[in-house]
Design a protein around this motif. Structure first.
Motif, PDB file in Angstrom:
ATOM      1  N   UNK A 166       0.838  -1.165  -0.019  1.00 34.94           N
ATOM      2  CA  UNK A 166       0.437  -0.069  -0.123  1.00 34.94           C
ATOM      3  C   UNK A 166       0.590   1.103  -0.410  1.00 34.94           C
ATOM      4  N   UNK A 167       1.891   1.170   0.004  1.00 35.76           N
ATOM      5  CA  UNK A 167       3.226   2.483  -0.172  1.00 35.76           C
ATOM      6  C   UNK A 167       2.460   3.510   0.368  1.00 35.76           C
ATOM      7  N   UNK A 168       2.861   4.346   0.695  1.00 34.33           N
ATOM      8  CA  UNK A 168       1.878   5.756   1.575  1.00 34.33           C
ATOM      9  C   UNK A 168       0.991   5.468   2.571  1.00 34.33           C
ATOM     10  N   UNK A 169      -0.029   4.644   1.649  1.00 30.31           N
ATOM     11  CA  UNK A 169      -1.061   4.176   3.237  1.00 30.31           C
ATOM     12  C   UNK A 169      -0.604   3.671   4.117  1.00 30.31           C
ATOM     13  N   UNK A 170       0.378   3.357   4.050  1.00 28.83           N
ATOM     14  CA  UNK A 170       1.182   1.751   5.438  1.00 28.83           C
ATOM     15  C   UNK A 170       0.997   2.559   6.861  1.00 28.83           C
ATOM     16  N   UNK A 171       0.893   2.737   7.605  1.00 30.33           N
ATOM     17  CA  UNK A 171       0.860   3.503   8.567  1.00 30.33           C
ATOM     18  C   UNK A 171       1.138   2.119  10.249  1.00 30.33           C
ATOM     19  N   UNK A 172       2.654   2.336  10.429  1.00 32.11           N
ATOM     20  CA  UNK A 172       3.572   1.234  10.902  1.00 32.11           C
ATOM     21  C   UNK A 172       3.465   2.101  12.531  1.00 32.11           C
ATOM     22  N   UNK A 173       2.875   0.919  13.424  1.00 31.18           N
ATOM     23  CA  UNK A 173       2.830   1.611  14.975  1.00 31.18           C
ATOM     24  C   UNK A 173       3.851   0.765  15.828  1.00 31.18           C
ATOM     25  N   UNK A 174       4.600   0.746  16.182  1.00 32.89           N
ATOM     26  CA  UNK A 174       5.905   0.320  17.386  1.00 32.89           C
ATOM     27  C   UNK A 174       5.357   0.254  18.686  1.00 32.89           C
ATOM     28  N   UNK A 175       4.800  -0.764  19.712  1.00 32.64           N
ATOM     29  CA  UNK A 175       5.176  -0.389  20.856  1.00 32.64           C
ATOM     30  C   UNK A 175       5.632  -1.235  21.660  1.00 32.64           C
ATOM     31  N   UNK A 176       5.899  -1.420  22.727  1.00 33.21           N
ATOM     32  CA  UNK A 176       6.955  -1.895  23.984  1.00 33.21           C
ATOM     33  C   UNK A 176       7.008  -2.997  23.064  1.00 33.21           C
ATOM     34  N   UNK A 177       8.701  -3.648  23.995  1.00 33.15           N
ATOM     35  CA  UNK A 177       9.213  -4.959  23.231  1.00 33.15           C
ATOM     36  C   UNK A 177      10.782  -4.987  23.821  1.00 33.15           C
ATOM     37  N   UNK A 178      11.412  -6.276  23.721  1.00 35.66           N
ATOM     38  CA  UNK A 178      12.225  -5.860  24.046  1.00 35.66           C
ATOM     39  C   UNK A 178      13.208  -6.896  23.512  1.00 35.66           C
ATOM     40  N   UNK A 179      13.273  -6.125  22.157  1.00 32.82           N
ATOM     41  CA  UNK A 179      14.098  -6.925  20.640  1.00 32.82           C
ATOM     42  C   UNK A 179      13.908  -5.688  19.643  1.00 32.82           C
ATOM     43  N   UNK A 180      14.693  -6.054  18.443  1.00 31.24           N
ATOM     44  CA  UNK A 180      14.446  -5.288  17.923  1.00 31.24           C
ATOM     45  C   UNK A 180      13.624  -5.360  16.644  1.00 31.24           C
ATOM     46  N   UNK A 181      12.872  -6.337  16.868  1.00 32.67           N
ATOM     47  CA  UNK A 181      11.771  -6.340  15.971  1.00 32.67           C
ATOM     48  C   UNK A 181      11.114  -5.366  15.426  1.00 32.67           C
ATOM     49  N   UNK A 222       6.120   5.261  16.827  1.00 33.34           N
ATOM     50  CA  UNK A 222       6.500   4.724  18.352  1.00 33.34           C
ATOM     51  C   UNK A 222       6.152   6.073  19.599  1.00 33.34           C
ATOM     52  N   UNK A 223       6.541   4.156  20.687  1.00 35.63           N
ATOM     53  CA  UNK A 223       5.645   5.008  21.730  1.00 35.63           C
ATOM     54  C   UNK A 223       6.951   5.326  22.202  1.00 35.63           C
ATOM     55  N   UNK A 224       6.166   6.327  23.430  1.00 38.36           N
ATOM     56  CA  UNK A 224       7.568   7.182  23.328  1.00 38.36           C
ATOM     57  C   UNK A 224       8.428   5.825  24.863  1.00 38.36           C
ATOM     58  N   UNK A 225       9.827   5.615  24.365  1.00 43.08           N
ATOM     59  CA  UNK A 225      10.533   4.096  25.054  1.00 43.08           C
ATOM     60  C   UNK A 225      10.491   5.124  27.038  1.00 43.08           C
ATOM     61  N   UNK A 226      10.705   6.045  26.814  1.00 42.05           N
ATOM     62  CA  UNK A 226      10.712   6.179  28.650  1.00 42.05           C
ATOM     63  C   UNK A 226       9.385   5.379  28.969  1.00 42.05           C
ATOM     64  N   UNK A 227       8.237   5.756  28.304  1.00 42.08           N
ATOM     65  CA  UNK A 227       7.286   5.108  29.206  1.00 42.08           C
ATOM     66  C   UNK A 227       7.179   3.665  29.161  1.00 42.08           C
ATOM     67  N   UNK A 228       7.199   3.159  27.887  1.00 39.99           N
ATOM     68  CA  UNK A 228       7.376   1.329  27.809  1.00 39.99           C
ATOM     69  C   UNK A 228       8.156   0.593  28.165  1.00 39.99           C
ATOM     70  N   UNK A 229       7.448  -0.385  28.382  1.00 37.98           N
ATOM     71  CA  UNK A 229       7.379  -1.654  29.226  1.00 37.98           C
ATOM     72  C   UNK A 229       8.503  -1.639  29.781  1.00 37.98           C
ATOM     73  N   UNK A 230       8.664  -2.519  28.516  1.00 38.48           N
ATOM     74  CA  UNK A 230      10.268  -2.874  27.341  1.00 38.48           C
ATOM     75  C   UNK A 230      10.869  -1.291  26.204  1.00 38.48           C
ATOM     76  N   UNK A 231      11.669  -1.051  26.910  1.00 34.85           N
ATOM     77  CA  UNK A 231      11.906  -0.322  25.791  1.00 34.85           C
ATOM     78  C   UNK A 231      13.164  -0.150  24.634  1.00 34.85           C
ATOM     79  N   UNK A 232      13.453  -0.974  24.474  1.00 33.00           N
ATOM     80  CA  UNK A 232      14.789  -2.103  23.308  1.00 33.00           C
ATOM     81  C   UNK A 232      13.971  -1.754  21.713  1.00 33.00           C
ATOM     82  N   UNK A 233      12.096  -2.621  22.141  1.00 37.87           N
ATOM     83  CA  UNK A 233      11.469  -2.620  20.589  1.00 37.87           C
ATOM     84  C   UNK A 233      11.569  -0.481  20.340  1.00 37.87           C
ATOM     85  N   UNK A 234      10.615   0.243  20.683  1.00 36.94           N
ATOM     86  CA  UNK A 234      10.435   1.391  20.706  1.00 36.94           C
ATOM     87  C   UNK A 234      12.155   2.630  19.946  1.00 36.94           C
ATOM     88  N   UNK A 235      13.110   1.751  21.146  1.00 39.41           N
ATOM     89  CA  UNK A 235      14.880   2.230  21.354  1.00 39.41           C
ATOM     90  C   UNK A 235      14.374   1.837  19.557  1.00 39.41           C
TER      91      UNK A 235
END
Lengths: 196, 276
Positions: free
Chosen positions: A122-137, A154-167
């Motif tokens: 969908x090209x520009x139609x895509x909306x990607x959201x990354x939340x808490x997580x403890x890896x780089x996926x 992207x979820x603010x890493x400061x408040x994510x339960x696991x900040x690694x994925x947002x970071x």
């Protein structure tokens, strides 16, 4: 049944450790008449394998929550859940496909696989959201979405339960919005009105 | 955007080359995962582009094996989805036991994990000596590995857990020898297994059988190829024969939906019935 048309946008959300509560909160903010398909991917390695995730999420969500099935079309106003143990991909004709190919970023389903296929579909139609997580996926997938003009939240890493994925997402892909969990659902809910 | 279109053209050209040169047709594979595999193959073989891959396919006949191995990357485990094997043991094998000879087709056997799983089930139920398993795949490299029955020792724990959950009567380690970083399954387990090359997208009926296992193969196909393969399965099954699909695969929305009854839906077991 309303099928997604190519001009339509698609929201894809990737989450891992701590992701169940985060997904509940984000999906809970979407109205029952949400006009776009939503895809939710939670790493099953995070300990949710075997639980009825669709039931758990549906309790807090005004939209129907259903497991995505191979070859079935994306539907507007439906939360499609990535099945445990399979990669979930979006085809050009806006149907799902599944694969049991090797794990990517040590996980299956992988948000990288989902996001990259969505970016191509969908090209520009895509909306990607990354939340808490403890890896780089999801970071590489989010970069693919941005490269094709899609939107990255992207979820603010400061408040994510696991900040690694947002970071990782911020480091590799960057983002259009870095928001606390409470604001992500509201942002997603507001987007259709803004782009109408 | 232009790069993306250029790649699409190269992929289309690659698919046509493979078909014209070697008769392998990937045009009916679900494109998104096929594309991922093709890109991975390009990287692994050090090809500069998909077009370069196409040239090698044309110029080097021996390259085909590597291409097919790369385009059907099989990832499985023994007794994957243990409840399926438990259902086979409890519900299907007692019915198959009534036949003088049992013929089973494992289509898309990849590295053979499920072939050995099946052989162990049959052995433990006292049916193996009158059984014949046809294990097929289009990937010759995978078939050779399947015939060797050697897996990484790191898989043993998962395999053993699955085996127990599938109702295993003994210990899975009774069936293999561990050596260095590998486990090797007993040669006797494959005494009634025939490994053979068979391409579901082009080849025909393989044998008349009472049970077909084809798990996590159809998810890679488009509607048309899926229907072709399911019709092939229907035509290969005896009346009241069983078809076992992957846990996310279904006969719903297919052209053979009415030729089968759901026998055990959670295990994705279907049973062929006579034409209505």
């Amino acid at each position: 049944m309303r099928h997604a048309s190519p001009a339509q946008r698609v929201v894809a959300i990737g989450a891992s450790v701590g992701g169940l509560e985060a997904l509940k909160q984000v999906l809970g903010a979407l109205p029952a008449d949400y006009p776009w398909p939503v895809i939710a991917l939670l790493h099953t390695s995070a300990g949710y394998r075997g639980t009825r995730l669709d039931t758990l999420l549906a309790q807090r969500c005004a939209l129907p929550v259903r497991e995505a099935e191979a070859r079935r079309p994306l539907e507007s106003g439906v939360v499609h859940l990535a099945p445990a143990g399979y990669h979930l991909l979006v085809e050009q004709d806006l149907r799902f496909s599944l694969s049991v190919d090797e794990k990517v970023s040590y996980v299956r389903p992988s948000a990288d696989v989902l996001f990259e296929s969505l970016a191509e579909a969908v090209g520009a139609g895509a909306i990607g959201v990354i939340l808490t997580g403890a890896n780089d996926d999801g970071a590489a997938g989010l970069a693919a979405i941005r490269a094709r003009g899609g939107l990255a939240i992207v979820q603010d890493p400061q408040e994510a339960q696991a900040p690694q994925m947002p970071q990782a997402a911020l480091r590799i892909a960057g983002a259009d919005h870095v928001l606390p969990l409470a604001a992500i659902g509201a942002r997603l809910a507001a987007l259709p009105r803004e782009s109408a | 955007m232009q790069d993306k279109d250029a790649e699409e053209l190269e992929i289309g050209d690659f698919i046509r080359t493979l078909k014209a040169r070697h008769g392998y047709d990937f045009a009916q594979y679900a494109p998104a995962s096929f594309k991922r595999r093709l890109r991975a193959l390009r990287v692994r073989t050090g090809a500069a582009s998909i077009s370069a891959l196409s040239r090698r396919v044309t110029d080097e006949p021996a390259f085909l094996r590597q291409v097919l191995a790369g385009l059907s990357v099989p990832v499985s485990e023994m007794f994957r989805d243990p409840w399926v094997f438990e259902a086979l043991r409890r519900e299907v094998l007692p019915i198959l036991a009534s036949y003088p000879r049992i013929h089973i087709w494992q289509a898309g056997c990849a590295h053979g994990e499920e072939v050995y799983s099946l052989a162990i089930l049959l052995q433990e139920e006292g049916l193996y000596d009158k059984s014949q398993i046809f294990a097929t795949d289009l990937n010759d490299v995978a078939l050779e590995e399947a015939a060797e029955g050697i897996y990484a020792a790191s898989s043993a724990r998962l395999f053993s857990e699955n085996y127990q959950r599938a109702g295993g009567r003994y210990s899975l380690s009774d069936y293999f020898h561990a050596r260095y970083e590998r486990i090797k399954f007993d040669e006797s387990l494959k005494r009634n297994v025939t490994f053979a090359s068979h391409n579901l997208s082009t080849d025909g009926v393989f044998a008349e059988v009472q049970l077909i296992l084809c798990r996590n193969v159809l998810i890679y196909f488009n509607d048309a190829l899926q229907n072709r393969v399911l019709q092939l399965f229907r035509d290969s099954l005896v009346h009241k024969g069983f078809l076992c699909l992957g846990s996310k695969e279904t006969l719903a929305h297919t052209t053979v939906e009415r030729d089968f009854d759901a026998f055990d839906l959670p295990a994705r077991l279907y049973r062929r019935h006579a034409p209505r």
